[in-house]
Design a protein around this motif. Structure first.
Motif, PDB file in Angstrom:
ATOM      1  N   ASN A   1       0.801  -1.230   0.000  1.00 18.56           N
ATOM      2  CA  ASN A   1       0.000   0.000   0.000  1.00 18.56           C
ATOM      3  C   ASN A   1       0.834   1.280   0.000  1.00 18.56           C
ATOM      4  O   ASN A   1       0.286   2.371   0.028  1.00 18.56           O
ATOM      5  CB  ASN A   1      -0.982   0.005   1.179  1.00 18.56           C
ATOM      6  CG  ASN A   1      -0.278   0.199   2.513  1.00 18.56           C
ATOM      7  OD1 ASN A   1       0.912  -0.107   2.647  1.00 18.56           O
ATOM      8  ND2 ASN A   1      -1.001   0.699   3.498  1.00 18.56           N
ATOM      9  N   LYS A   2       2.171   1.138  -0.043  1.00 20.01           N
ATOM     10  CA  LYS A   2       3.048   2.306  -0.124  1.00 20.01           C
ATOM     11  C   LYS A   2       3.932   2.164  -1.366  1.00 20.01           C
ATOM     12  O   LYS A   2       4.583   1.130  -1.566  1.00 20.01           O
ATOM     13  CB  LYS A   2       3.927   2.398   1.123  1.00 20.01           C
ATOM     14  CG  LYS A   2       3.130   2.641   2.413  1.00 20.01           C
ATOM     15  CD  LYS A   2       2.943   4.118   2.644  1.00 20.01           C
ATOM     16  CE  LYS A   2       1.946   4.447   3.742  1.00 20.01           C
ATOM     17  NZ  LYS A   2       2.192   3.820   5.009  1.00 20.01           N
ATOM     18  N   VAL A   3       3.977   3.207  -2.169  1.00 20.98           N
ATOM     19  CA  VAL A   3       4.680   3.139  -3.450  1.00 20.98           C
ATOM     20  C   VAL A   3       6.172   2.880  -3.270  1.00 20.98           C
ATOM     21  O   VAL A   3       6.755   2.036  -3.957  1.00 20.98           O
ATOM     22  CB  VAL A   3       4.439   4.435  -4.269  1.00 20.98           C
ATOM     23  CG1 VAL A   3       5.406   4.548  -5.434  1.00 20.98           C
ATOM     24  CG2 VAL A   3       2.998   4.469  -4.767  1.00 20.98           C
ATOM     25  N   GLN A   4       6.807   3.583  -2.336  1.00 18.64           N
ATOM     26  CA  GLN A   4       8.254   3.413  -2.148  1.00 18.64           C
ATOM     27  C   GLN A   4       8.595   1.985  -1.730  1.00 18.64           C
ATOM     28  O   GLN A   4       9.529   1.360  -2.251  1.00 18.64           O
ATOM     29  CB  GLN A   4       8.788   4.408  -1.112  1.00 18.64           C
ATOM     30  CG  GLN A   4      10.307   4.364  -0.996  1.00 18.64           C
ATOM     31  CD  GLN A   4      10.849   5.382  -0.009  1.00 18.64           C
ATOM     32  OE1 GLN A   4      10.151   6.305   0.408  1.00 18.64           O
ATOM     33  NE2 GLN A   4      12.105   5.227   0.365  1.00 18.64           N
ATOM     34  N   GLU A   5       7.821   1.453  -0.798  1.00 21.27           N
ATOM     35  CA  GLU A   5       8.044   0.085  -0.331  1.00 21.27           C
ATOM     36  C   GLU A   5       7.816  -0.915  -1.470  1.00 21.27           C
ATOM     37  O   GLU A   5       8.575  -1.876  -1.624  1.00 21.27           O
ATOM     38  CB  GLU A   5       7.088  -0.206   0.836  1.00 21.27           C
ATOM     39  CG  GLU A   5       7.424  -1.457   1.610  1.00 21.27           C
ATOM     40  CD  GLU A   5       6.511  -1.666   2.812  1.00 21.27           C
ATOM     41  OE1 GLU A   5       6.468  -2.797   3.313  1.00 21.27           O
ATOM     42  OE2 GLU A   5       5.827  -0.711   3.245  1.00 21.27           O
TER      43      GLU A   5
ATOM     44  N   ARG B   1      -1.712  10.655  -7.502  1.00 22.10           N
ATOM     45  CA  ARG B   1      -1.412  10.749  -8.936  1.00 22.10           C
ATOM     46  C   ARG B   1       0.076  10.952  -9.205  1.00 22.10           C
ATOM     47  O   ARG B   1       0.620  10.409 -10.164  1.00 22.10           O
ATOM     48  CB  ARG B   1      -2.214  11.888  -9.578  1.00 22.10           C
ATOM     49  CG  ARG B   1      -3.709  11.653  -9.554  1.00 22.10           C
ATOM     50  CD  ARG B   1      -4.454  12.455 -10.608  1.00 22.10           C
ATOM     51  NE  ARG B   1      -4.238  13.888 -10.525  1.00 22.10           N
ATOM     52  CZ  ARG B   1      -4.883  14.704  -9.700  1.00 22.10           C
ATOM     53  NH1 ARG B   1      -5.775  14.212  -8.846  1.00 22.10           N
ATOM     54  NH2 ARG B   1      -4.643  15.993  -9.703  1.00 22.10           N
ATOM     55  N   ASN B   2       0.755  11.714  -8.334  1.00 21.26           N
ATOM     56  CA  ASN B   2       2.172  11.991  -8.587  1.00 21.26           C
ATOM     57  C   ASN B   2       3.087  10.801  -8.307  1.00 21.26           C
ATOM     58  O   ASN B   2       4.284  10.851  -8.569  1.00 21.26           O
ATOM     59  CB  ASN B   2       2.630  13.209  -7.772  1.00 21.26           C
ATOM     60  CG  ASN B   2       2.532  12.988  -6.270  1.00 21.26           C
ATOM     61  OD1 ASN B   2       1.921  12.022  -5.815  1.00 21.26           O
ATOM     62  ND2 ASN B   2       3.126  13.867  -5.498  1.00 21.26           N
ATOM     63  N   LYS B   3       2.521   9.715  -7.789  1.00 23.02           N
ATOM     64  CA  LYS B   3       3.332   8.521  -7.504  1.00 23.02           C
ATOM     65  C   LYS B   3       3.153   7.419  -8.559  1.00 23.02           C
ATOM     66  O   LYS B   3       3.860   6.420  -8.542  1.00 23.02           O
ATOM     67  CB  LYS B   3       2.937   7.949  -6.128  1.00 23.02           C
ATOM     68  CG  LYS B   3       3.126   8.902  -4.946  1.00 23.02           C
ATOM     69  CD  LYS B   3       4.548   8.901  -4.477  1.00 23.02           C
ATOM     70  CE  LYS B   3       4.752   9.829  -3.281  1.00 23.02           C
ATOM     71  NZ  LYS B   3       4.169   9.308  -2.051  1.00 23.02           N
ATOM     72  N   VAL B   4       2.198   7.589  -9.463  1.00 24.57           N
ATOM     73  CA  VAL B   4       1.888   6.530 -10.444  1.00 24.57           C
ATOM     74  C   VAL B   4       3.114   6.170 -11.275  1.00 24.57           C
ATOM     75  O   VAL B   4       3.374   4.998 -11.574  1.00 24.57           O
ATOM     76  CB  VAL B   4       0.718   6.956 -11.366  1.00 24.57           C
ATOM     77  CG1 VAL B   4       0.483   5.923 -12.464  1.00 24.57           C
ATOM     78  CG2 VAL B   4      -0.562   7.158 -10.554  1.00 24.57           C
TER      79      VAL B   4
ATOM     80  N   GLU C   1      -4.167   9.643 -15.271  1.00 18.42           N
ATOM     81  CA  GLU C   1      -2.728   9.637 -14.979  1.00 18.42           C
ATOM     82  C   GLU C   1      -2.133   8.246 -15.187  1.00 18.42           C
ATOM     83  O   GLU C   1      -1.025   8.106 -15.719  1.00 18.42           O
ATOM     84  CB  GLU C   1      -2.484  10.116 -13.536  1.00 18.42           C
ATOM     85  CG  GLU C   1      -1.015  10.199 -13.149  1.00 18.42           C
ATOM     86  CD  GLU C   1      -0.201  11.197 -13.967  1.00 18.42           C
ATOM     87  OE1 GLU C   1       1.029  11.007 -14.079  1.00 18.42           O
ATOM     88  OE2 GLU C   1      -0.790  12.168 -14.503  1.00 18.42           O
ATOM     89  N   ILE C   2      -2.866   7.219 -14.782  1.00 19.07           N
ATOM     90  CA  ILE C   2      -2.406   5.842 -15.012  1.00 19.07           C
ATOM     91  C   ILE C   2      -2.278   5.588 -16.511  1.00 19.07           C
ATOM     92  O   ILE C   2      -1.295   5.012 -16.982  1.00 19.07           O
ATOM     93  CB  ILE C   2      -3.369   4.826 -14.351  1.00 19.07           C
ATOM     94  CG1 ILE C   2      -3.324   4.959 -12.822  1.00 19.07           C
ATOM     95  CG2 ILE C   2      -3.022   3.390 -14.763  1.00 19.07           C
ATOM     96  CD1 ILE C   2      -4.427   4.211 -12.086  1.00 19.07           C
ATOM     97  N   ASN C   3      -3.258   6.045 -17.280  1.00 15.96           N
ATOM     98  CA  ASN C   3      -3.225   5.887 -18.733  1.00 15.96           C
ATOM     99  C   ASN C   3      -1.994   6.585 -19.322  1.00 15.96           C
ATOM    100  O   ASN C   3      -1.290   6.032 -20.181  1.00 15.96           O
ATOM    101  CB  ASN C   3      -4.501   6.469 -19.341  1.00 15.96           C
ATOM    102  CG  ASN C   3      -4.609   6.229 -20.828  1.00 15.96           C
ATOM    103  OD1 ASN C   3      -4.793   5.106 -21.285  1.00 15.96           O
ATOM    104  ND2 ASN C   3      -4.467   7.295 -21.611  1.00 15.96           N
ATOM    105  N   LYS C   4      -1.706   7.788 -18.837  1.00 15.33           N
ATOM    106  CA  LYS C   4      -0.571   8.582 -19.318  1.00 15.33           C
ATOM    107  C   LYS C   4       0.754   7.873 -19.033  1.00 15.33           C
ATOM    108  O   LYS C   4       1.619   7.753 -19.908  1.00 15.33           O
ATOM    109  CB  LYS C   4      -0.601   9.955 -18.634  1.00 15.33           C
ATOM    110  CG  LYS C   4       0.549  10.875 -18.982  1.00 15.33           C
ATOM    111  CD  LYS C   4       0.377  12.174 -18.199  1.00 15.33           C
ATOM    112  CE  LYS C   4       1.661  12.956 -18.112  1.00 15.33           C
ATOM    113  NZ  LYS C   4       1.506  14.144 -17.238  1.00 15.33           N
TER     114      LYS C   4
END
Length: 221
Positions: free
Chosen positions: A47-51, A73-76, A97-100
């Protein structure tokens, strides 16, 4: 207390064949994930992007990584190159954003739309109206690098099993209504360690189980 590998084998054997197990490995070290992996588990949820990105780099490449937490959005961009499934998509802006980012990586990213079924304000999710506004041929056509394959939801954290069952049943009803229009919706992700049995009874096809496999989490890190 059973070992992690014993717990994995138990769940893999006892869950109905149509229900996928996501082993929720957030806050857990790679050594414990490897133990679950060696017992046959291949889908892990963070559940955490960095991890998530750190574990992806360190662990076997045939692991399917699911992003199950609220995603900013800025972590996608950090998970777009490798993530297998994003569970908690709760806005059209996030989908765009995911699409981009998927386009930049020349891949399609599979997603679940999160519907708010719990009474708790702390839970994220789309309203039924918002969901219907996103799930239109016109909107989906604008998102060629996104593959929406189902819905997910979280019930209220309560001991009232009747309330939990009602909330899951409401999501199943929404899911059935949408699958009649969009037959590629195959996954209904609902149910965690404390309520997965109720979720399966109400039609879940994917459960997210963490503490019942890995033991209690350490949030001090």
């Amino acid at each position: 207390m059973n070992s992690i590998s014993e717990n994995i084998k138990r769940y893999l054997s006892k869950l109905p064949k149509h229900v996928q197990l996501v082993a929720v490995s957030k806050t857990k070290p790679t050594s414990e994930i490897l133990e679950a992996y060696n017992a046959g588990q291949r889908i892990f949820g963070e559940n955490k992007v960095q991890e998530l990105t750190e574990k992806h780099e360190e662990l076997p490449k045939d692991i399917e990584w699911h992003m199950i937490g609220h995603l900013q959005r800025n972590k996608v961009k950090y998970i777009a190159p490798f993530v297998s499934l994003i569970h908690a998509v709760d806005s059209l802006k996030l989908l765009k954003e995911i699409n981009k980012q998927a386009a930049k990586n020349n891949r399609k990213i599979t997603c679940l739309l999160q519907v708010k079924i719990a009474k708790e304000d702390s839970k994220f999710g789309l309203s039924e109206e918002d969901l219907s506004n996103i799930l239109t041929p016109e909107e989906i056509q604008k998102l060629p690098y996104v593959n929406i394959i189902g819905l997910m939801g979280m019930a209220t954290f309560t001991n009232n099993e009747e309330q939990v069952a009602d909330e899951f049943a409401s999501l199943k009803k929404i899911f059935d209504q949408q699958t009649s229009k969009f037959p590629n919706l195959k996954i209904l992700s609902m149910g965690m360690s404390n309520d997965y049995n109720i979720a399966i009874t109400q039609g879940s096809t994917m459960v997210r189980i963490g503490s019942a496999i890995f033991g209690n989490r350490n949030y001090k890190n």
